[in-house]
Scaffold this motif. Structure first.
Motif, PDB file in Angstrom:
ATOM      1  N   ASP A 155      22.297 -50.484 -17.542  1.00 50.38           N
ATOM      2  CA  ASP A 155      23.558 -51.208 -17.365  1.00 50.38           C
ATOM      3  C   ASP A 155      23.869 -51.383 -15.881  1.00 50.38           C
ATOM      4  O   ASP A 155      24.554 -52.325 -15.487  1.00 50.38           O
ATOM      5  CB  ASP A 155      24.717 -50.401 -17.974  1.00 50.38           C
ATOM      6  N   VAL A 156      23.403 -50.427 -15.099  1.00 51.01           N
ATOM      7  CA  VAL A 156      23.729 -50.378 -13.672  1.00 51.01           C
ATOM      8  C   VAL A 156      22.435 -50.090 -12.912  1.00 51.01           C
ATOM      9  O   VAL A 156      21.672 -49.204 -13.306  1.00 51.01           O
ATOM     10  CB  VAL A 156      24.732 -49.223 -13.376  1.00 51.01           C
ATOM     11  N   VAL A 157      22.202 -50.831 -11.843  1.00 48.32           N
ATOM     12  CA  VAL A 157      21.005 -50.578 -11.040  1.00 48.32           C
ATOM     13  C   VAL A 157      21.359 -49.558  -9.953  1.00 48.32           C
ATOM     14  O   VAL A 157      22.273 -49.774  -9.157  1.00 48.32           O
ATOM     15  CB  VAL A 157      20.469 -51.872 -10.407  1.00 48.32           C
ATOM     16  N   ALA A 158      20.665 -48.436  -9.964  1.00 49.14           N
ATOM     17  CA  ALA A 158      20.932 -47.359  -9.008  1.00 49.14           C
ATOM     18  C   ALA A 158      20.199 -47.620  -7.691  1.00 49.14           C
ATOM     19  O   ALA A 158      19.115 -48.208  -7.687  1.00 49.14           O
ATOM     20  CB  ALA A 158      20.477 -46.017  -9.577  1.00 49.14           C
ATOM     21  N   HIS A 159      20.829 -47.180  -6.612  1.00 51.69           N
ATOM     22  CA  HIS A 159      20.225 -47.248  -5.261  1.00 51.69           C
ATOM     23  C   HIS A 159      19.202 -48.388  -5.139  1.00 51.69           C
ATOM     24  O   HIS A 159      18.016 -48.166  -4.987  1.00 51.69           O
ATOM     25  CB  HIS A 159      19.607 -45.909  -4.853  1.00 51.69           C
ATOM     26  N   CYS A 160      19.723 -49.627  -5.200  1.00 56.78           N
ATOM     27  CA  CYS A 160      18.848 -50.786  -5.403  1.00 56.78           C
ATOM     28  C   CYS A 160      17.931 -51.104  -4.223  1.00 56.78           C
ATOM     29  O   CYS A 160      16.948 -51.813  -4.392  1.00 56.78           O
ATOM     30  CB  CYS A 160      19.664 -52.016  -5.813  1.00 56.78           C
ATOM     31  N   ASP A 161      18.232 -50.569  -3.026  1.00 58.68           N
ATOM     32  CA  ASP A 161      17.267 -50.741  -1.933  1.00 58.68           C
ATOM     33  C   ASP A 161      16.688 -49.393  -1.495  1.00 58.68           C
ATOM     34  O   ASP A 161      16.503 -49.122  -0.314  1.00 58.68           O
ATOM     35  CB  ASP A 161      17.865 -51.516  -0.745  1.00 58.68           C
ATOM     36  N   LEU A 162      16.348 -48.579  -2.506  1.00 52.52           N
ATOM     37  CA  LEU A 162      15.810 -47.235  -2.238  1.00 52.52           C
ATOM     38  C   LEU A 162      14.567 -47.244  -1.348  1.00 52.52           C
ATOM     39  O   LEU A 162      14.258 -46.252  -0.694  1.00 52.52           O
ATOM     40  CB  LEU A 162      15.486 -46.543  -3.577  1.00 52.52           C
ATOM     41  N   VAL A 163      13.872 -48.355  -1.316  1.00 55.79           N
ATOM     42  CA  VAL A 163      12.622 -48.410  -0.540  1.00 55.79           C
ATOM     43  C   VAL A 163      12.838 -48.084   0.941  1.00 55.79           C
ATOM     44  O   VAL A 163      11.904 -47.719   1.651  1.00 55.79           O
ATOM     45  CB  VAL A 163      11.928 -49.789  -0.731  1.00 55.79           C
ATOM     46  N   LYS A 164      14.094 -48.129   1.391  1.00 57.71           N
ATOM     47  CA  LYS A 164      14.352 -47.779   2.802  1.00 57.71           C
ATOM     48  C   LYS A 164      14.481 -46.274   3.015  1.00 57.71           C
ATOM     49  O   LYS A 164      14.667 -45.818   4.147  1.00 57.71           O
ATOM     50  CB  LYS A 164      15.625 -48.475   3.279  1.00 57.71           C
ATOM     51  N   VAL A 165      14.389 -45.494   1.928  1.00 54.51           N
ATOM     52  CA  VAL A 165      14.762 -44.075   1.937  1.00 54.51           C
ATOM     53  C   VAL A 165      14.098 -43.259   3.049  1.00 54.51           C
ATOM     54  O   VAL A 165      14.714 -42.370   3.628  1.00 54.51           O
ATOM     55  CB  VAL A 165      14.448 -43.439   0.549  1.00 54.51           C
ATOM     56  N   ALA A 166      12.831 -43.573   3.328  1.00 55.49           N
ATOM     57  CA  ALA A 166      12.075 -42.752   4.271  1.00 55.49           C
ATOM     58  C   ALA A 166      12.287 -43.199   5.714  1.00 55.49           C
ATOM     59  O   ALA A 166      11.615 -42.712   6.633  1.00 55.49           O
ATOM     60  CB  ALA A 166      10.589 -42.787   3.915  1.00 55.49           C
ATOM     61  N   GLY A 167      13.195 -44.136   5.906  1.00 58.91           N
ATOM     62  CA  GLY A 167      13.450 -44.608   7.257  1.00 58.91           C
ATOM     63  C   GLY A 167      12.352 -45.523   7.788  1.00 58.91           C
ATOM     64  O   GLY A 167      12.256 -45.774   8.977  1.00 58.91           O
ATOM     65  N   ARG A 168      11.510 -46.020   6.857  1.00 57.44           N
ATOM     66  CA  ARG A 168      10.416 -46.912   7.263  1.00 57.44           C
ATOM     67  C   ARG A 168      10.774 -48.335   6.837  1.00 57.44           C
ATOM     68  O   ARG A 168      10.693 -48.667   5.666  1.00 57.44           O
ATOM     69  CB  ARG A 168       9.118 -46.523   6.555  1.00 57.44           C
ATOM     70  N   ALA A 169      11.150 -49.142   7.783  1.00 53.68           N
ATOM     71  CA  ALA A 169      11.513 -50.512   7.438  1.00 53.68           C
ATOM     72  C   ALA A 169      10.611 -51.478   8.189  1.00 53.68           C
ATOM     73  O   ALA A 169      10.217 -51.217   9.319  1.00 53.68           O
ATOM     74  CB  ALA A 169      12.963 -50.776   7.800  1.00 53.68           C
ATOM     75  N   PRO A 170      10.270 -52.582   7.555  1.00 56.34           N
ATOM     76  CA  PRO A 170       9.509 -53.611   8.259  1.00 56.34           C
ATOM     77  C   PRO A 170      10.394 -54.277   9.310  1.00 56.34           C
ATOM     78  O   PRO A 170      11.574 -53.953   9.419  1.00 56.34           O
ATOM     79  CB  PRO A 170       9.136 -54.583   7.156  1.00 56.34           C
ATOM     80  N   ASP A 171       9.835 -55.208  10.062  1.00 59.73           N
ATOM     81  CA  ASP A 171      10.656 -55.847  11.100  1.00 59.73           C
ATOM     82  C   ASP A 171      11.827 -56.593  10.458  1.00 59.73           C
ATOM     83  O   ASP A 171      11.835 -56.891   9.260  1.00 59.73           O
ATOM     84  CB  ASP A 171       9.805 -56.761  11.988  1.00 59.73           C
ATOM     85  N   ALA A 172      12.831 -56.894  11.284  1.00 67.29           N
ATOM     86  CA  ALA A 172      14.119 -57.364  10.775  1.00 67.29           C
ATOM     87  C   ALA A 172      13.993 -58.626   9.926  1.00 67.29           C
ATOM     88  O   ALA A 172      14.647 -58.746   8.881  1.00 67.29           O
ATOM     89  CB  ALA A 172      15.071 -57.597  11.937  1.00 67.29           C
ATOM     90  N   GLY A 173      13.160 -59.570  10.342  1.00 67.50           N
ATOM     91  CA  GLY A 173      13.036 -60.830   9.611  1.00 67.50           C
ATOM     92  C   GLY A 173      12.466 -60.610   8.219  1.00 67.50           C
ATOM     93  O   GLY A 173      12.954 -61.165   7.232  1.00 67.50           O
ATOM     94  N   TYR A 174      11.428 -59.778   8.144  1.00 65.33           N
ATOM     95  CA  TYR A 174      10.796 -59.507   6.853  1.00 65.33           C
ATOM     96  C   TYR A 174      11.744 -58.730   5.957  1.00 65.33           C
ATOM     97  O   TYR A 174      11.861 -59.008   4.763  1.00 65.33           O
ATOM     98  CB  TYR A 174       9.498 -58.726   7.060  1.00 65.33           C
ATOM     99  N   ARG A 175      12.456 -57.772   6.555  1.00 66.65           N
ATOM    100  CA  ARG A 175      13.421 -56.985   5.779  1.00 66.65           C
ATOM    101  C   ARG A 175      14.485 -57.905   5.167  1.00 66.65           C
ATOM    102  O   ARG A 175      14.821 -57.799   3.993  1.00 66.65           O
ATOM    103  CB  ARG A 175      14.091 -55.928   6.667  1.00 66.65           C
ATOM    104  N   ARG A 176      14.974 -58.816   5.974  1.00 60.78           N
ATOM    105  CA  ARG A 176      16.007 -59.748   5.493  1.00 60.78           C
ATOM    106  C   ARG A 176      15.488 -60.568   4.306  1.00 60.78           C
ATOM    107  O   ARG A 176      16.177 -60.752   3.306  1.00 60.78           O
ATOM    108  CB  ARG A 176      16.438 -60.679   6.635  1.00 60.78           C
ATOM    109  N   GLU A 177      14.235 -61.020   4.449  1.00 63.49           N
ATOM    110  CA  GLU A 177      13.622 -61.838   3.390  1.00 63.49           C
ATOM    111  C   GLU A 177      13.528 -61.047   2.070  1.00 63.49           C
ATOM    112  O   GLU A 177      13.879 -61.547   1.000  1.00 63.49           O
ATOM    113  CB  GLU A 177      12.217 -62.189   3.881  1.00 63.49           C
ATOM    114  N   VAL A 178      13.069 -59.792   2.178  1.00 68.01           N
ATOM    115  CA  VAL A 178      12.939 -58.977   0.963  1.00 68.01           C
ATOM    116  C   VAL A 178      14.327 -58.665   0.394  1.00 68.01           C
ATOM    117  O   VAL A 178      14.535 -58.703  -0.818  1.00 68.01           O
ATOM    118  CB  VAL A 178      12.151 -57.677   1.237  1.00 68.01           C
ATOM    119  N   GLU A 179      15.280 -58.398   1.261  1.00 68.49           N
ATOM    120  CA  GLU A 179      16.644 -58.116   0.793  1.00 68.49           C
ATOM    121  C   GLU A 179      17.214 -59.328   0.051  1.00 68.49           C
ATOM    122  O   GLU A 179      17.876 -59.174  -0.984  1.00 68.49           O
ATOM    123  CB  GLU A 179      17.552 -57.737   1.964  1.00 68.49           C
ATOM    124  N   GLU A 180      16.943 -60.508   0.555  1.00 69.61           N
ATOM    125  CA  GLU A 180      17.450 -61.709  -0.119  1.00 69.61           C
ATOM    126  C   GLU A 180      16.832 -61.865  -1.509  1.00 69.61           C
ATOM    127  O   GLU A 180      17.501 -62.225  -2.472  1.00 69.61           O
ATOM    128  CB  GLU A 180      17.206 -62.955   0.752  1.00 69.61           C
TER     129      GLU A 180
END
Ligand SMILES: [Zn+2]
Length: 270
Positions: A155-180
């Motif tokens: 019914d509810v999606v938990a921690h929907c961007d959990l993939v950032k959990v380890a503090g490992r994020a791709p560069d800002a442009g790619y992150r924005r694209e995946v977030e969208e």
């Protein structure tokens, strides 16, 4: 124990809480999903088996009985579960979960194949971040999230961007694209999403979801629940005031609640 949880919540200004144990801990779930790691990288599979054995064995019937007994005593507690999307096992999982009277079902992605990507304190899982690379991890997570959102498991999606959990994020442009992409999938699902303070306790050091995602979800009318994802009593309602301030600032003035299994909207406290 549950009375203590409710008391801690009340002391911290939270009227109702949901108990949402992880689905993979229950023997009934083990019976239909175990082995989902087979055929993946043997090191990751072995690490998942080790965790699985350590955390397995709870009884789902008993769990429901205990929470329902607390409800009958009048405690402001909902019977929930956090349902894992596991590779190739969504239907089997749905069949088991559907046999129980949950008030709400959170859905989450913790495993990508045999990789428990958020357990970054465990060597094999931490090393996989370097081996796979951030971009691949984020893209695979977004695919899994899309599957979860369309699965009917929650019914509810938990921690929907959990993939950032380890503090490992791709560069800002790619992150924005995946977030969208993730926002699109969530909007189309019609599900509520959880806004959780748990990310502040992790290397990500950011609530779930990111402010940018939350703003986009709000703009599309997606409902929210509030969570601390407490794994122990002293974490109940952690960061609650900060979380309230954030969602209000983004524009939310209501929160979805699942009382007695019915979804309702309630005004956020001032
Ligand atoms: Zn989770």
């Amino acid at each position: 124990m549950l009375a203590g949880y409710a008391a801690t919540a009340a002391e911290r200004g939270v009227e109702r809480i949901a108990i949402t144990e992880h689905s993979h801990r229950f023997a009934q779930v083990d019976g239909v999903v175990a082995g989902f790691w087979d055929g993946d990288d043997p090191v990751l599979a072995a690490a998942t088996v080790a965790i699985w054995r350590e955390e397995q064995g709870a009884d789902l019937d008993r769990y429901c009985e205990v929470v329902q007994a607390a409800q009958r005593e009048g405690l402001p507690i909902e019977l929930g579960i956090e349902v894992d999307l596991l590779p190739g096992r969504a239907e089997a999982m749905a069949e088991v979960i559907g046999q129980y009277p949950f008030d709400l079902r959170l859905g989450s992605v913790h495993w990508l194949g045999a990789w428990l990507f958020d357990a970054y304190g465990i060597g094999a899982f931490a090393a996989e971040w370097d081996r796979r690379g951030h971009e691949t991890a984020w893209a695979q997570y977004a695919d899994a999230l899309a599957e979860l959102a369309g699965s009917g498991l929650c019914d509810v999606v938990a921690h929907c961007d959990l993939v950032k959990v380890a503090g490992r994020a791709p560069d800002a442009g790619y992150r924005r694209e995946v977030e969208e992409r993730m926002v699109d999938v969530l909007v189309r699902s019609g599900l509520d999403i959880e806004v959780s303070s748990a990310g502040w306790r992790k290397l990500a050091d950011e609530q779930y979801p990111s402010r940018r995602m939350l703003e986009a979800l709000h703009a599309s009318g997606v409902g929210i629940t509030l969570a601390s994802d407490a794994h122990q009593q002293d974490q109940i309602a952690s960061g609650y005031d900060r979380l309230l301030a954030l969602v209000r600032d983004v524009g939310y003035d209501q929160v979805a609640t699942y009382v007695g299994g019915r979804r309702e909207l309630a005004d956020l406290p001032m």
